[in-house]
Write an enzyme that holds these catalytic residues in place. Structure first.
Site, PDB file in Angstrom:
ATOM      1  N   GLU A   1       0.881  -1.176   0.000  1.00 25.97           N
ATOM      2  CA  GLU A   1       0.000   0.000   0.000  1.00 25.97           C
ATOM      3  C   GLU A   1       0.913   1.219   0.000  1.00 25.97           C
ATOM      4  O   GLU A   1       1.561   1.518   1.003  1.00 25.97           O
ATOM      5  CB  GLU A   1      -0.928   0.033   1.213  1.00 25.97           C
ATOM      6  CG  GLU A   1      -1.997   1.091   1.055  1.00 25.97           C
ATOM      7  CD  GLU A   1      -2.414   1.749   2.355  1.00 25.97           C
ATOM      8  OE1 GLU A   1      -2.523   2.999   2.375  1.00 25.97           O
ATOM      9  OE2 GLU A   1      -2.599   1.016   3.339  1.00 25.97           O
TER      10      GLU A   1
ATOM     11  N   CYS B   1      -2.401   8.532   3.547  1.00 28.42           N
ATOM     12  CA  CYS B   1      -2.308   8.056   2.161  1.00 28.42           C
ATOM     13  C   CYS B   1      -3.655   8.145   1.464  1.00 28.42           C
ATOM     14  O   CYS B   1      -3.714   8.266   0.239  1.00 28.42           O
ATOM     15  CB  CYS B   1      -1.785   6.625   2.130  1.00 28.42           C
ATOM     16  SG  CYS B   1      -2.731   5.460   3.125  1.00 28.42           S
TER      17      CYS B   1
END
Length: 462
Positions: free
Chosen positions: A230, A264
């Site tokens: 990720e 993020c």
């Protein structure tokens, strides 16, 4: 002796220092994990759930220590510290709750004379490499499901959040997990590469930068182990002509500036239908002025420092470059007295007059700045949302469910939100596309990433 040091963004002081594990210790930890895992995998899922629930309880019991530690280590205001543990609990208990169903054998339609099924078997040893920005939330995404799936776990936490790894170890020990099943290790980047290249782990789950993700993939090349990545994000929001302006502005603002924008999946760019543009920007700027930038240990602070001065300077540079190229900055940093050059304390900023020729609209900022662009409708919004190297989440603000689903189907992203943002539902897969990475955590899909299929084809008549 090599050491890892956490420098607090609060006052630039040294907050924690730990020795890096020796190579012999690293090898011993992985060998022990592999040995213990075999017996752990034989336990019924319900028994594993008992241990993992106890780990969750033990972590929550540390709340009073964890909240100020978060402020010192990465700048999260104590006002919001409990939210990290709330999310930790939601994800942990959610994944524990669906484990039995998610890990159940897959049984095809009956066939006379045969017993056939697909069993989900654990991978072995999972190496979790966790980031500092949401240090409990990101780590729990793989730690608890990996344990529930029958794996052993070795955790390497970010240097900035050294104490988080130790809290996980403390909770695991308190829960009575078999010794060596879960181990927190302080490691250098070089050691991580060697661990992967030597195939000491069977799966690596990493959350962090695109550059580091590439290094991990290179280390894993030819090892035939699983890699879950990720990585970065430049997540968009689209405000349609039928959106509720007040609701959208308030929630998009929170999605952009929570954690000082260091998320993020935080909103970094906003596209607003031209019929709503002016009132939306006015409302958005008005709300943003309400932030209180300051010491994260002060309960009145709602916006803490960024993690490092260098990170804040990067965002300052993006803002300056955008303004020089013609963008309009709607907030005066002087209205936020704690904002000071050469420190991690950075005021929030809202930019209009931005274009995709500007770094602030294309390159991950990871800070308290957001650009807002005017669009003519859905087609232009989709084109601009897809004009990115990243694809983690995208949010659509509208009263029209069918429109949100149709637009979401065209957007290149891992998660489509309607009228919310910056949230992980444990029942949905957390995943991304393009440079945001590959693999998935959470949901039943997350369990598929932590197990391997094993088919049984048994003829019981001859």
């Amino acid at each position: 002796m090599t050491e890892t040091i956490c420098i607090s963004p609060v006052d630039n002081s040294e907050y924690a220092r730990r020795p890096v594990a020796g190579d012999d210790q690293v090898e011993a930890v992985f060998a022990r994990a592999r040995l213990v895992q075999r017996d752990w995998a034989r336990l019924p899922i319900a028994e594993r759930a008992r241990y993992c629930s106890a780990l969750t309880d033990a972590m929550l019991a540390l709340k009073d220590d964890i909240i100020p530690e978060l402020a010192w280590q990465m700048g999260r205001p104590v006002k919001f510290g409990a939210g990290e543990l709330g999310g930790f609990e939601e994800r942990a208990r959610g994944m524990i709750g669906i484990a039995e169903q998610s890990l159940a054998p897959v049984v095809p339609d009956p066939k006379d004379g045969f017993k056939r099924y697909i069993k989900r078997e654990p991978l072995g040893v999972v190496l979790t490499i966790a980031p500092w920005n949401f240090p409990y939330l990101t780590a729990v995404n793989s730690i608890v499901p990996a344990l529930m799936a029958g794996n052993a776990v070795v955790l390497k936490h970010a240097a900035q959040t050294l104490l988080v790894g130790e809290r996980f170890q403390q909770a695991a020990d308190k829960a009575g997990l078999p010794e060596g099943l879960f181990t927190n290790l302080c490691l250098s980047h070089g050691q991580v590469g060697k661990i992967i290249a030597a195939r000491l782990a069977d799966q690596v789950n990493f959350t962090g930068s695109v550059e580091a993700g590439k290094v991990i993939e290179q280390a894993a090349a030819g090892q035939f182990i699983g890699v879950g990545l990720e990585l970065g994000g430049k997540d968009p929001a689209y405000v349609r002509a039928d959106a509720d302006i007040d609701f959208a502005a308030e929630n998009i603002m929170d999605g952009a500036f929570f954690n000082s924008g260091q998320s993020c999946c935080g909103i970094e760019r906003v596209y607003v239908h031209d019929s709503l543009f002016d009132p939306f920007v006015e409302k958005f700027v008005e709300l943003t002025r309400g932030y209180v930038l300051g010491d994260p240990l002060d309960p009145e602070t709602t916006l803490g420092p960024m993690v490092k001065t260098s990170a804040a300077d990067f965002v300052r540079g993006q803002i300056a470059a955008a303004v020089q190229a013609g963008a309009t900055a709607h907030l005066d940093p002087k209205d936020f007295p704690a904002d000071k050059p050469d420190t991690p304390y950075l005021a929030p900023q809202v930019l209009t007059g931005v274009t995709h020729d500007m770094s602030v609209m294309t390159e991950e900022s990871f800070g308290p700045v957001v650009g807002i662009m005017k669009v003519s409708g859905d087609e232009e919004a989709v084109r601009l949302m897809n004009d990115s190297a990243y694809g983690l989440t995208a949010s659509i603000w509208t009263r029209d469910l069918a429109a949100a689903e149709a637009i979401g189907g065209e957007v290149e992203t891992g998660t489509v939100f309607m009228n919310r943002a910056d949230y992980l539902d444990p029942m949905l897969a957390w995943t991304g596309v393009k440079d945001t990475g590959r693999g998935a955590t959470l949901s039943q899909v997350g369990y598929e990433m932590l197990t391997r299929p094993k088919s049984f084809h048994l003829r019981h008549t001859v």
